[in-house]
Design an enzyme around this catalytic site. Structure first.
Site, PDB file in Angstrom:
ATOM      1  N   LYS A 113       0.822  -1.215   0.000  1.00 48.97           N
ATOM      2  CA  LYS A 113       0.000   0.000   0.000  1.00 48.97           C
ATOM      3  C   LYS A 113       0.856   1.266   0.000  1.00 48.97           C
ATOM      4  O   LYS A 113       0.472   2.285  -0.574  1.00 48.97           O
ATOM      5  CB  LYS A 113      -0.949  -0.012   1.187  1.00 48.97           C
ATOM      6  CG  LYS A 113      -2.031  -1.075   1.067  1.00 48.97           C
ATOM      7  CD  LYS A 113      -2.995  -1.069   2.242  1.00 48.97           C
ATOM      8  CE  LYS A 113      -4.058  -2.145   2.069  1.00 48.97           C
ATOM      9  NZ  LYS A 113      -5.016  -2.166   3.202  1.00 48.97           N
ATOM     10  N   LYS A 195      -7.209 -10.090  -4.837  1.00 53.14           N
ATOM     11  CA  LYS A 195      -8.359 -10.399  -3.994  1.00 53.14           C
ATOM     12  C   LYS A 195      -9.506  -9.426  -4.273  1.00 53.14           C
ATOM     13  O   LYS A 195      -9.280  -8.238  -4.491  1.00 53.14           O
ATOM     14  CB  LYS A 195      -7.950 -10.312  -2.515  1.00 53.14           C
ATOM     15  CG  LYS A 195      -9.033 -10.713  -1.531  1.00 53.14           C
ATOM     16  CD  LYS A 195      -8.498 -10.611  -0.107  1.00 53.14           C
ATOM     17  CE  LYS A 195      -9.581 -10.940   0.914  1.00 53.14           C
ATOM     18  NZ  LYS A 195      -9.073 -10.818   2.311  1.00 53.14           N
ATOM     19  N   LYS A 198     -13.727  -4.417  -1.469  1.00 53.07           N
ATOM     20  CA  LYS A 198     -14.812  -3.433  -1.447  1.00 53.07           C
ATOM     21  C   LYS A 198     -14.312  -2.028  -1.763  1.00 53.07           C
ATOM     22  O   LYS A 198     -15.107  -1.134  -2.049  1.00 53.07           O
ATOM     23  CB  LYS A 198     -15.515  -3.447  -0.088  1.00 53.07           C
ATOM     24  CG  LYS A 198     -14.641  -3.192   1.115  1.00 53.07           C
ATOM     25  CD  LYS A 198     -15.465  -3.308   2.389  1.00 53.07           C
ATOM     26  CE  LYS A 198     -14.610  -3.157   3.645  1.00 53.07           C
ATOM     27  NZ  LYS A 198     -13.655  -4.281   3.808  1.00 53.07           N
TER      28      LYS A 198
END
Length: 330
Positions: A113, A195, A198
């Site tokens: 990230k 993956k 959301k």
């Protein structure tokens, strides 16, 4: 008989996906019959995702309603918002003092990230695993139902428990990862090497638990497969493999049964049937969700009662920690 404890939580950083349902929520309802369960909406973790304050509030109530609509019983399980139990943040700060910076910086998720957001990087992302550790050990949870992507964070949690217990005496339970019946790792419909998330900026990459049948059909029909036009389950056809795993997770059919059923039908027929399977399975959850989300008073009663029950356990553990490390009692 005293039941072993479980702790788990989901961020309110977006609409929950079928990956969240299959990997977590569908198992929560089974676990509450066997364990003493603490299920949290981890809204403090969600601050690291960049959602604005209105989204944070709306998603929090949405996730809570989906917990309940999926079958969680607030009388059997303790359901609460992370931010309503201040002991989480207090214990995180204490754990900060025994956590090696180098170990944090080697966390795979942090490195990934931080590379994606190198120009917008905050300490919350680095400290995320320490808060996760505090979440778990506050409740002396023996088991934590998380996926393999959280394995490194769990290893850090166990390291911190063992280090704290060594420095200050036995205080925390060393938690273990709990394998679940539905262990499939559901991947993005547009990038089957990643993956399903959301927070994916590509809305075609995930199916929300609240998507309507037409939108579900659209997303599945546009899901990445391949040009082989050979219906099989293997590592060379990751897109199709992912769709098959979604199908088997929802229906309980074996991979072999699905492959034999659609081997001569082509991708189109399979995708159409899969869309129907997903929509049909989600409909009762969506109907129940609509009832819960429309009754804000009942939701408030549930989350306030859950926070009260959680604080009784967490504050007692934090008081023990304070005594062990030498803080003056409150």
């Amino acid at each position: 008989m005293v039941k072993d404890r479980i702790f788990s939580g989901i961020q309110n950083s977006g609409h929950l996906t079928i990956g969240n349902y299959l990997g977590a929520l569908s198992n929560f309802t089974k676990q509450q019959e066997k364990f003493e369960c603490y299920y949290c909406i981890v809204d403090m973790h969600a601050l690291t995702s960049g959602v604005n304050k209105e989204e944070l509030r709306n998603y929090a109530l949405e996730v809570l309603s989906l917990y309940l609509a999926s079958g969680l019983d607030y009388e059997k399980s303790t359901i609460f918002f992370q931010s309503h139990v201040s002991a989480h943040a207090e214990l995180q700060w204490i754990l900060n003092s025994i956590t090696p910076l180098g170990q944090l910086s080697r966390m795979t998720q942090y490195k990934s990230k931080s590379e994606q957001h190198a120009d917008n990087l905050y300490a919350g992302l680095l400290n995320y695993p320490i808060l996760m550790a505090a979440d778990i050990i506050l409740y002396d949870a023996k088991y934590v139902p998380v996926g393999d992507d959280q394995r490194q964070h769990m290893e850090l949690t166990r390291d911190l428990v063992e280090k704290f217990n060594y420095l200050y005496g036995d205080t925390f339970v060393v938690p273990e990862m709990l394998s679940t019946d539905t262990g499939s790792r559901i991947m993005s419909l547009q990038n089957p090497a990643a993956k399903m998330s959301k927070s994916d900026p590509d809305e075609l990459g995930y199916i929300s638990m609240l998507d309507n049948p037409k939108l579900i059909e659209k997303k599945i029909k546009r899901a990445v497969t391949d040009s082989l036009n050979h219906f099989d389950y293997n590592d060379d056809q990751l897109g199709l493999r992912n769709l098959i795993e979604i199908y088997t997770s929802f229906t309980g059919d074996s991979v072999e049964e699905v492959v034999n059923r659609y081997r001569d039908s082509g991708y189109g027929k399979f995708k159409s049937d899969l869309a129907s399977v997903v929509a049909d399975m989600l409909k009762p959850i969506q109907d129940s969700f609509n009832i819960y989300i429309s009754d804000k008073g009942e939701l408030e009663r549930i989350y306030r009662d859950g926070a009260k029950r959680a604080r009784e356990v967490a504050d007692k553990k934090l008081a023990e920690v304070f005594e062990k490390i030498g803080f003056i009692a409150k």
